[in-house]
Design a protein around this motif. Sequence first.
Motif, PDB file in Angstrom:
ATOM      1  N   ARG A  53       0.821  -1.189   0.000  1.00 13.06           N
ATOM      2  CA  ARG A  53       0.000   0.000   0.000  1.00 13.06           C
ATOM      3  C   ARG A  53       0.861   1.247   0.000  1.00 13.06           C
ATOM      4  O   ARG A  53       1.913   1.295   0.608  1.00 13.06           O
ATOM      5  N   ALA A  54       0.387   2.287  -0.684  1.00 12.48           N
ATOM      6  CA  ALA A  54       1.140   3.529  -0.769  1.00 12.48           C
ATOM      7  C   ALA A  54       1.257   4.162   0.603  1.00 12.48           C
ATOM      8  O   ALA A  54       0.316   4.181   1.385  1.00 12.48           O
ATOM      9  N   ALA A  55       2.436   4.716   0.893  1.00 13.70           N
ATOM     10  CA  ALA A  55       2.687   5.295   2.203  1.00 13.70           C
ATOM     11  C   ALA A  55       2.429   6.791   2.237  1.00 13.70           C
ATOM     12  O   ALA A  55       2.572   7.423   3.256  1.00 13.70           O
ATOM     13  N   GLY A  56       2.057   7.388   1.109  1.00 11.81           N
ATOM     14  CA  GLY A  56       1.899   8.837   1.052  1.00 11.81           C
ATOM     15  C   GLY A  56       3.038   9.439   0.274  1.00 11.81           C
ATOM     16  O   GLY A  56       4.192   9.188   0.541  1.00 11.81           O
ATOM     17  N   THR A  57       2.715  10.260  -0.710  1.00 14.13           N
ATOM     18  CA  THR A  57       3.732  10.704  -1.662  1.00 14.13           C
ATOM     19  C   THR A  57       4.575  11.856  -1.166  1.00 14.13           C
ATOM     20  O   THR A  57       5.581  12.178  -1.768  1.00 14.13           O
ATOM     21  N   ASP A  71       3.092  -5.776   2.772  1.00 10.46           N
ATOM     22  CA  ASP A  71       1.828  -5.069   2.879  1.00 10.46           C
ATOM     23  C   ASP A  71       1.899  -3.925   3.890  1.00 10.46           C
ATOM     24  O   ASP A  71       2.852  -3.808   4.658  1.00 10.46           O
ATOM     25  N   GLY A  72       0.851  -3.096   3.873  1.00  9.28           N
ATOM     26  CA  GLY A  72       0.758  -1.970   4.797  1.00  9.28           C
ATOM     27  C   GLY A  72      -0.615  -1.905   5.427  1.00  9.28           C
ATOM     28  O   GLY A  72      -1.346  -0.943   5.242  1.00  9.28           O
ATOM     29  N   ALA A  73      -0.981  -2.943   6.158  1.00  5.63           N
ATOM     30  CA  ALA A  73      -2.306  -3.067   6.765  1.00  5.63           C
ATOM     31  C   ALA A  73      -2.271  -2.621   8.224  1.00  5.63           C
ATOM     32  O   ALA A  73      -1.202  -2.409   8.798  1.00  5.63           O
ATOM     33  N   PRO A  74      -3.430  -2.488   8.870  1.00  6.77           N
ATOM     34  CA  PRO A  74      -3.465  -2.097  10.281  1.00  6.77           C
ATOM     35  C   PRO A  74      -2.758  -3.108  11.187  1.00  6.77           C
ATOM     36  O   PRO A  74      -2.624  -4.286  10.848  1.00  6.77           O
ATOM     37  N   VAL A  75      -2.331  -2.633  12.343  1.00  3.27           N
ATOM     38  CA  VAL A  75      -1.673  -3.476  13.344  1.00  3.27           C
ATOM     39  C   VAL A  75      -2.599  -4.634  13.723  1.00  3.27           C
ATOM     40  O   VAL A  75      -3.809  -4.481  13.861  1.00  3.27           O
ATOM     41  N   GLY A  76      -1.992  -5.819  13.883  1.00  4.55           N
ATOM     42  CA  GLY A  76      -2.761  -7.010  14.230  1.00  4.55           C
ATOM     43  C   GLY A  76      -3.070  -7.882  13.045  1.00  4.55           C
ATOM     44  O   GLY A  76      -3.381  -9.067  13.204  1.00  4.55           O
TER      45      GLY A  76
END
Length: 253
Positions: free
Chosen positions: A2-6, A138-143
Amino acid sequence: MRAAGTGAPAPASPAHTSPTPSGTPSAGAAKPLAGRVVAIDPGHNAHNFQHTAEINKPVKVGNGTKECDTTGTSTDGGYAEADFNLDVAHRLRALLTAQGAKVVLTHDGDRPWGPCVTDRAETGNRTKADVALSIHADGAPVGRRGFHVILPGRVDEGGADNGPIVAPSRRLGEDLRDAFQRVTGSARSNYIGRGTGLDTRTDLGGLNLSTVPKVFIECGNMRDPKDAALLTSAKWRQKAALGMAEGIDRYLE
């Protein structure tokens, strides 16, 4: 993935350890992958965030359009997904080359941005690769933890026709999943795939446009501290590369 912010500053990376071909054939041993071509796609590019205009340009992916590329994600400590992907790609290249394969990378950290997802797919197509693999985290929520393999769904529109590679890509994905789990000890994703470790998608240009068997692997969740501890470990990244190599070996047998 997932994009982390440009607009984020360039993330710092932990020191990379040079890949070592542990688990590869010894000198003089038969090379089981001689004559095989493997295309490896290290997802994203560590400098993409500095080239937002270029990476945001839409490209055609058959059933619609997508951004040329994205920035990817990072750990809370600033280890960029793009750096992780490239490091594992280097390790995997060393392992496969030692077994006799010709390995081509979509990029080798030698570009200011990209390449676009269309060009990433074309690398495997142009070289007539036996296997193509796109490496991500990936860049998903914690857990939300664990790995999963993304398979191509059927796309036949807009100049894309990946029908011939859907079934072999599933076999590749299953072999890759089983070997990766066995070698790394990581669990299958607890948030995607319903315990199968597999996810089928039709929104990824790298899969839609591929004419050779291809899958993506999301090696873990960079935003979860427990997964991040693995992803930032050079020892674990070597295991990840070995798991990928064994999965590719199994598929090509």
